[in-house]
Design a protein around this motif. Structure first.
Motif, short mmCIF file in Angstrom:
data_model
loop_
_atom_site.label_atom_id
_atom_site.label_comp_id
_atom_site.label_asym_id
_atom_site.label_seq_id
_atom_site.Cartn_x
_atom_site.Cartn_y
_atom_site.Cartn_z
N LEU A 157 -8.38 5.74 6.37
CA LEU A 157 -7.01 6.01 6.82
C LEU A 157 -6.86 7.43 7.34
O LEU A 157 -7.19 8.40 6.67
CB LEU A 157 -6.09 5.82 5.60
N SER A 158 -6.35 7.54 8.58
CA SER A 158 -6.08 8.87 9.14
C SER A 158 -4.65 8.92 9.64
O SER A 158 -4.13 7.94 10.15
CB SER A 158 -7.03 9.17 10.31
N LYS A 159 -4.07 10.10 9.50
CA LYS A 159 -2.70 10.30 10.00
C LYS A 159 -2.56 11.74 10.44
O LYS A 159 -2.95 12.66 9.72
CB LYS A 159 -1.69 9.99 8.88
N CYS A 173 2.05 5.86 4.01
CA CYS A 173 1.23 5.02 4.89
C CYS A 173 0.97 3.68 4.22
O CYS A 173 0.95 2.64 4.88
CB CYS A 173 -0.10 5.71 5.22
N PRO A 233 -0.23 4.69 10.14
CA PRO A 233 -1.48 5.45 10.23
C PRO A 233 -2.01 5.45 11.66
O PRO A 233 -1.77 4.51 12.41
CB PRO A 233 -2.43 4.71 9.28
N ASP A 234 -2.72 6.53 12.04
CA ASP A 234 -3.28 6.60 13.38
C ASP A 234 -4.60 5.84 13.47
O ASP A 234 -4.96 5.34 14.53
CB ASP A 234 -3.51 8.07 13.79
N ALA A 236 -7.06 1.01 1.13
CA ALA A 236 -7.02 1.79 2.37
C ALA A 236 -8.45 2.02 2.82
O ALA A 236 -9.31 2.34 2.01
CB ALA A 236 -6.33 3.13 2.13
N THR A 285 2.21 11.50 2.18
CA THR A 285 1.88 10.81 3.43
C THR A 285 0.99 9.60 3.13
O THR A 285 1.18 8.54 3.73
CB THR A 285 1.18 11.78 4.39
N LEU A 286 0.07 9.75 2.21
CA LEU A 286 -0.79 8.63 1.84
C LEU A 286 0.03 7.46 1.31
O LEU A 286 -0.09 6.33 1.78
CB LEU A 286 -1.81 9.09 0.79
N THR A 320 -2.04 -3.48 8.51
CA THR A 320 -1.92 -2.56 9.65
C THR A 320 -2.03 -3.32 10.97
O THR A 320 -1.81 -2.75 12.03
CB THR A 320 -2.99 -1.45 9.58
#
Ligand code: ADP
Ligand code: MG
Lengths: 251, 191
Positions: free
Chosen positions: A17-19, A56, A63-64, A14, A52-53, A76
């Motif tokens: 990674l942001s969410k 994702c 992920p955002d 990863a 959440t990680l 992704t």
């Protein structure tokens, strides 16, 4: 216990990674790399973003921002077929999520037949192999609701393994179990570790992390705040935040 | 027969209600809203008496079965949707995590479980459907008895009157059902 951990190319990685869920930023730039054959234990307080990680990583959540690389490809990328990615990653959930309308055997054959197009007889053969590996050969005709929590989780492990995944993701696999059933599930997981499976395990079982993990990753408020091999992680070399957290966990 | 077509309409409608494309969802929602928001008798009269005025001749049998199926289908749509949405999210997630597509997860994991939960309310719906079929036969008989002249002299106003009645009913029931939906959403927060 000798394991070969390849440092050349990560199996799963990863990057940044942001969410977020609405206003709530759950992951704030996670960088995590898991090598082939490596076992990473992910620990951290409740609500810190561990689930959440993991979700994702196999794209159950989009992920955002950031990228995920798996077996040398950026998954992704919107072009990527998520179903092909997911069939290469096994996931085991806290609440098992077995299919209650199917027998134990059918739970383990469904995806083999529908996704891999394995002929039924062959799928059943593999399912029986895996079920006996987790000690449940006798239960193949039972329905999930007649099993104990520990048995359910072992079926869930067999179900995921049936797809011959390259990586296994575990999200607190023993947290919903009665204490006397924790060990049987950890034993099944330990066998996987010995076979060299690449694993990411969110857990509160510090004994397992200490014994089986190559690396312990501590997540707090959506960030990785500490990361070290278990012998170092559980010794003194840590921040107050980590020590505070460890002090609250028995064992 | 109306039962059979009603089930089909209900299944299609229910799947449309939870399907990814928004226009499909909206269409299914509109169907349910209009049919549930107007009394069956009005729908029936509409097809029997107003359609011919628009130049569409519907054989009574077809009209009867069609009306029943469309009417019952709207209720069954909601039953199907409710059952599908009552299946825990973890089921779909487990299926998807194994590489099943969304459609496969629906077909092999969600629908078989949802089907069991649909059965009791569907049973009730079938009873209601049976009752409504009595209404249909009443109208059919009546139509047979009425002379063509009578119909022709009456139809001029029929269309406008039945439409107006229908719309009024619809507005009333929409207000009520929107109100209860809001209430439901409020209450759910505390569950
Ligand atoms: N689908 C979701 N919608 C909204 N908020 C969510 C969702 N999933 C998780 N969250 C929130 O994200 C935060 C992190 O959750 P999670 O990843 O489950 O943490 P952990 O597994 O470390 O306990 C929590 O505050 C949780 O409420
Ligand atoms: Mg969690």
């Amino acid at each position: 216990m000798e394991r070969s951990v390849s440092a050349v190319q990560p199996m799963l990685q990863a990057r940044g990674l942001s969410k977020r869920f609405g206003e709530h930023e759950v992951l704030k730039g996670i960088d995590l790399s898991i090598a082939r054959g490596e076992v990473v234990a992910i620990i951290g307080p409740s609500g810190s973003g561990k689930s959440t990680l993991l979700r994702c990583l196999n794209l159950l959540e989009r992920p955002d921002a950031g990228e995920i690389w798996f077996e040398g490809a950026c998954i992704t990328d919107p072009q990527v077929d998520v179903n092909r990615v997911r069939m290469r990653m096994g996931m085991v959930f806290q609440l098992f999520n077995l299919f209650p309308h199917l027998t134990v055997l059918h739970n383990v054959t469904l995806a083999q037949e529908r996704v891999l197009r394995t002929p039924r007889a062959q799928a059943q053969e593999r399912a029986r192999e895996l079920l006996s590996k987790v000690g449940l050969a006798a239960k193949e005709q039972a329905y999930p609701n007649s099993l104990s929590g520990g048995q359910k989780q072992r079926v869930a492990i067999a179900r995921a393994l049936a797809m011959k995944p390259a990586v296994m993701l575990f999200d607190e696999p023993t947290s919903a179990l009665d204490p006397e059933m924790v060990q049987e599930v950890l034993t099944a997981m330990g066998e996987l570790v010995d076979e060299g499976m690449t694993m990411a395990v969110v857990t509160h079982e510090m004994g397992f992390a200490r014994r089986a993990a190559d690396r312990v990753v501590f997540v707090d408020e959506g960030r990785i705040v500490a990361e070290a091999p278990p012998e170092r992680f559980f010794s003194d070399a840590n921040s107050d935040r980590v020590r505070q957290f460890l002090a609250k966990i028995p064992g | 027969m109306a039962l059979f077509f009603g089930v089909i309409a209900g299944l299609l409608g229910g799947l449309a209600r939870v399907s990814p494309p928004a226009p499909l969802r909206a269409m299914a929602a509109a169907y349910v809203s209009v049919i549930r928001g107007t009394p069956f008798i009005v729908q029936l009269f509409f097809v029997y008496y107003a359609f011919p005025q628009l130049g569409v001749q519907v054989p009574p049998m077809v009209a009867a079965v069609g009306c029943l199926a469309v009417y019952s289908g709207a209720y069954q749509t909601e039953i199907v949707r409710g059952a599908i949405e009552s299946i825990e999210r973890g089921q779909v997630e487990a299926a998807r995590s194994l590489g099943l597509t969304a459609a496969q997860a629906m077909r092999y994991v969600v629908l078989p479980q949802a089907f069991l939960r649909m059965l009791p309310p569907l049973g009730n719906e079938f009873v209601a459907l049976t009752k409504n079929s009595a209404l249909v036969s009443l109208v059919t008989v009546q139509e047979l008895l009425l002379s063509a002249q009578l119909i022709i002299s009456a139809t001029f106003q029929n269309f406008a009157i039945y439409l107006t009645i229908g719309i009024m009913y619809y507005i009333m029931t929409t207000v009520v059902s929107t109100g209860t939906q809001l209430l439901e959403r409020r209450l759910k927060v505390y569950v």
